[in-house]
Enzyme design. Structure first.
Site, short mmCIF file in Angstrom:
data_model
loop_
_atom_site.label_atom_id
_atom_site.label_comp_id
_atom_site.label_asym_id
_atom_site.label_seq_id
_atom_site.Cartn_x
_atom_site.Cartn_y
_atom_site.Cartn_z
N GLU A 277 4.19 -1.96 7.72
CA GLU A 277 4.32 -2.88 9.02
C GLU A 277 4.10 -4.26 8.68
O GLU A 277 4.88 -5.00 8.97
CB GLU A 277 3.14 -2.29 9.70
CG GLU A 277 3.07 -0.71 10.22
CD GLU A 277 4.46 -0.40 10.92
OE1 GLU A 277 5.18 -1.11 11.28
OE2 GLU A 277 4.99 0.74 10.53
N ASP A 358 9.20 -0.70 2.86
CA ASP A 358 8.64 0.27 1.95
C ASP A 358 8.31 -0.49 0.57
O ASP A 358 7.42 -0.53 0.04
CB ASP A 358 9.53 1.68 1.76
CG ASP A 358 9.39 2.60 2.76
OD1 ASP A 358 8.42 2.37 3.58
OD2 ASP A 358 10.06 3.55 2.86
#
Ligand code: ZN
Length: 410
Positions: A277, A358
């Site tokens: 995030e 990611d």
């Protein structure tokens, strides 16, 4: 272009849009029974895999029925002069453009929401219940609905009134004022969504001192990121499915974790999700999404402005009196192919951003706990491990589990 021709174009768009969805769903469904990809073996045991297949099939059938009813209802409503009926009803109350439009939209949106309730109910209390996902009580379902209506009524009512006012005052330049209004409004919701809207539906609490908070603090210090606003919301009130998201900007930036996520994952896995995030923020995805949505909205409103230069176009949906609101509906349908295209582009970027977030988590933390977290989350929500590439391209805002794991391991 006459309203008559537009009428046929509208029908054509509705029908072709429905067929495209149907074809994509069908392609996707053909892969439901495919074996588990090699890299994902072990995620589901035999029994869980069968359960996931049944879950997909049930949702697929449900989606087909829902889509068919919505499509048929829209078409019948259009062909049978439903818009004229509602318009004359609204007109009998008031001929003034603003109350007239408010009533018109209130009736149409409320009726279509009512039509959707049996489907939502079935999905929540029959399908999700059967697979153990549902935690929503009937009372929560009903209060959610009522709160949603009140919120939509107030916000939608004020915004629509302002737009019509702009149209009356500024004429063809109304799109510019509306654009400014939308931009301010989305800026406001972006900053205050978590503070103002979320508490209407969920309980929000600060994360407690303990192993998890310490792990998060260590990570935040390591990357030099101010992470004081981490909230936990009671997602478990509605579903066992877990989630996490980043919201806000500047001092209001914050990360929200579902309590279901905290219950399912190890602290290191939660930090990995959090790192993902943070990656969205650090890689400026939040900013990009905001700016691109402002640009897309501006272009759309500009074209809407051109379209509404001739209010007669609105009569293409079968109403007798040309009006702003009828024009808006006609435009809404005629614009579907373009909004489909922008949707595809936005999904493409969104999937790329997932890879970038990611990668950020991998480089600033570690890929192993993230892979573990993704696997567990997939397991617990019975995610489709074999979606059709065309379906992914059209609808997925995230890459598939397989794609993400491959990229993380690369
Ligand atoms: Zn993400």
């Amino acid at each position: 272009m006459t309203p008559d021709i537009l009428f046929y174009i509208i029908i054509f768009i509705l029908v072709s849009d429905f067929i495209i969805d149907l074809v994509l769903c069908h392609l996707n469904a053909k892969k439901f029974d495919a074996p588990i990809p090699e890299e994902l073996k072990g995620i589901y045991d035999e029994e869980a895999y069968i359960r996931s297949q049944n879950y997909k099939k049930e949702n697929h059938k449900f989606g087909l029925l829902n889509g068919f009813v919505t499509f048929t209802a829209t078409l019948v409503f259009l062909l049978a002069g439903g818009f004229e009926l509602v318009d004359s009803l609204a007109r009998s109350v008031s001929e003034e453009p603003i109350p007239n439009a408010l009533l018109f939209f209130a009736i149409i949106l409320f009726a279509s929401d009512l039509l959707g309730i049996p489907f939502e109910w079935y999905h929540t209390f029959i399908i999700e219940e059967k697979y153990g996902f549902n935690k929503t009580t009937r009372q929560t379902f009903i209060t959610d609905k009522i709160k949603g209506w009140i919120l939509a009524g107030i916000v939608g009512g004020v915004i629509l009134s302002l737009i019509i006012l702009f149209f009356q005052v500024a004429g063809s330049l109304f799109w510019l004022y509306t654009w400014i209004l939308f931009t301010l409004f989305s800026l406001f919701t972006m900053v205050f969504y978590s503070k103002l809207i979320v508490p209407l539906f969920n309980k929000r609490s600060q994360i407690e001192e303990g192993e998890l908070k310490t792990a998060i603090r260590e990570y935040a210090e390591k990357i030099g990121f101010k992470l004081k606003n981490i909230f936990i919301i009671d997602g478990s009130k509605r579903s066992t499915k877990a989630n996490a998201y980043f919201s806000g900007i500047g001092p209001e930036k914050q990360i929200t974790l579902y309590d279901t996520l905290i219950n399912e994952l190890e602290p290191s896995e939660i930090v990995a999700v959090l790192a993902h995030e943070v990656g969205h923020y650090k890689r400026k995805h939040i900013l990009f999404n905001f700016i691109s949505s402002v640009v897309v909205t501006g272009i759309t409103l500009f074209i809407l402005g051109l379209f509404l230069n001739n209010l007669d176009y609105g009569t293409a949906i079968g109403v007798k009196h040309p009006s702003f609101h009828a024009g808006l509906i006609a435009f809404g349908i005629l614009y579907t192919p373009i909004s489909r295209l922008t949707g595809l582009v936005m999904n493409y970027f969104s999937r790329r951003f997932e890879y970038e977030a990611d990668a950020f988590a991998k480089h600033t933390y570690s890929e192993t706990p993230l892979i573990e977290a993704l696997k567990k989350l997939s397991q617990n929500s019975l995610t489709n491990l074999n979606p059709h590439p065309a379906y992914v391209f059209a609808y997925y805002s995230h890459p598939t589990l397989l794609q993400r794991i491959k990229q993380l391991k690369a």
